[in-house]
Scaffold this motif. Structure first.
Motif, mmCIF file in Angstrom:
data_model
loop_
_atom_site.group_PDB
_atom_site.id
_atom_site.type_symbol
_atom_site.label_atom_id
_atom_site.label_comp_id
_atom_site.label_asym_id
_atom_site.label_seq_id
_atom_site.Cartn_x
_atom_site.Cartn_y
_atom_site.Cartn_z
ATOM 1 N N GLU A 27 0.832 -1.204 0.000
ATOM 2 C CA GLU A 27 0.000 0.000 0.000
ATOM 3 C C GLU A 27 0.865 1.251 0.000
ATOM 4 O OE1 GLU A 27 -3.040 2.056 3.121
ATOM 5 O OE2 GLU A 27 -3.259 -0.095 2.798
ATOM 6 N N LYS A 28 1.947 1.211 0.751
ATOM 7 C CA LYS A 28 2.858 2.362 0.808
ATOM 8 C C LYS A 28 3.509 2.578 -0.559
ATOM 9 C CE LYS A 28 6.748 4.077 3.523
ATOM 10 N NZ LYS A 28 7.693 3.771 4.605
ATOM 11 N N ARG A 31 0.994 4.156 -2.884
ATOM 12 C CA ARG A 31 0.818 5.588 -2.623
ATOM 13 C C ARG A 31 2.002 6.378 -3.151
ATOM 14 N NH1 ARG A 31 0.404 6.236 3.295
ATOM 15 N NH2 ARG A 31 0.862 4.042 3.398
ATOM 16 N N LYS A 32 3.202 5.835 -3.007
ATOM 17 C CA LYS A 32 4.393 6.529 -3.476
ATOM 18 C C LYS A 32 4.393 6.611 -5.005
ATOM 19 C CE LYS A 32 9.329 6.770 -2.674
ATOM 20 N NZ LYS A 32 10.476 6.217 -1.974
ATOM 21 N N GLN A 34 1.809 6.845 -6.910
ATOM 22 C CA GLN A 34 0.808 7.808 -7.361
ATOM 23 C C GLN A 34 1.373 9.214 -7.387
ATOM 24 O OE1 GLN A 34 -2.533 7.417 -4.756
ATOM 25 N NE2 GLN A 34 -3.465 5.804 -5.976
ATOM 26 N N THR A 38 -1.730 13.550 -6.451
ATOM 27 C CA THR A 38 -3.025 12.926 -6.230
ATOM 28 C C THR A 38 -3.240 12.582 -4.766
ATOM 29 O OG1 THR A 38 -2.108 10.751 -6.682
ATOM 30 C CG2 THR A 38 -3.079 11.928 -8.535
ATOM 31 N N ASN A 39 -2.377 13.079 -3.903
ATOM 32 C CA ASN A 39 -2.490 12.787 -2.478
ATOM 33 C C ASN A 39 -3.702 13.522 -1.920
ATOM 34 O OD1 ASN A 39 -2.021 12.035 0.107
ATOM 35 N ND2 ASN A 39 0.068 12.794 0.222
ATOM 36 N N GLU A 41 -4.378 14.047 1.214
ATOM 37 C CA GLU A 41 -4.121 14.677 2.504
ATOM 38 C C GLU A 41 -4.047 16.195 2.346
ATOM 39 O OE1 GLU A 41 -0.674 13.101 4.382
ATOM 40 O OE2 GLU A 41 -1.276 11.040 4.049
#
Length: 59
Positions: A27-28, A31-32, A34, A38-39, A41
């Motif tokens: 998953e990490k 996310r990296k 992406q 597109t984060n 947060e």
């Protein structure tokens, strides 16, 4: 009455930990891959003035 097989239970726990760790790493990595654009947060806010969070120059 059968006695508990603690070795089996321990192996099951270890396999579960290993699986969770692999899932978390995958998953990490996703996310990296992406990228930060597109984060979802919120952007980091700068520290409040006078909070003492100013960096000190190294001498």
């Amino acid at each position: 009455m059968a006695k508990p097989n603690y070795s089996f239970e321990k192996r099951q726990r270890e396999q579960e930990k290993k699986r969770k760790k692999a899932d978390k790493e995958a998953e990490k990595a996703a996310r990296k891959a992406q990228g930060p654009a597109t984060n979802a947060e919120a952007p980091a806010e700068p520290p409040a003035p006078g909070s003492g969070a100013t960096p000190t120059p190294d001498a």
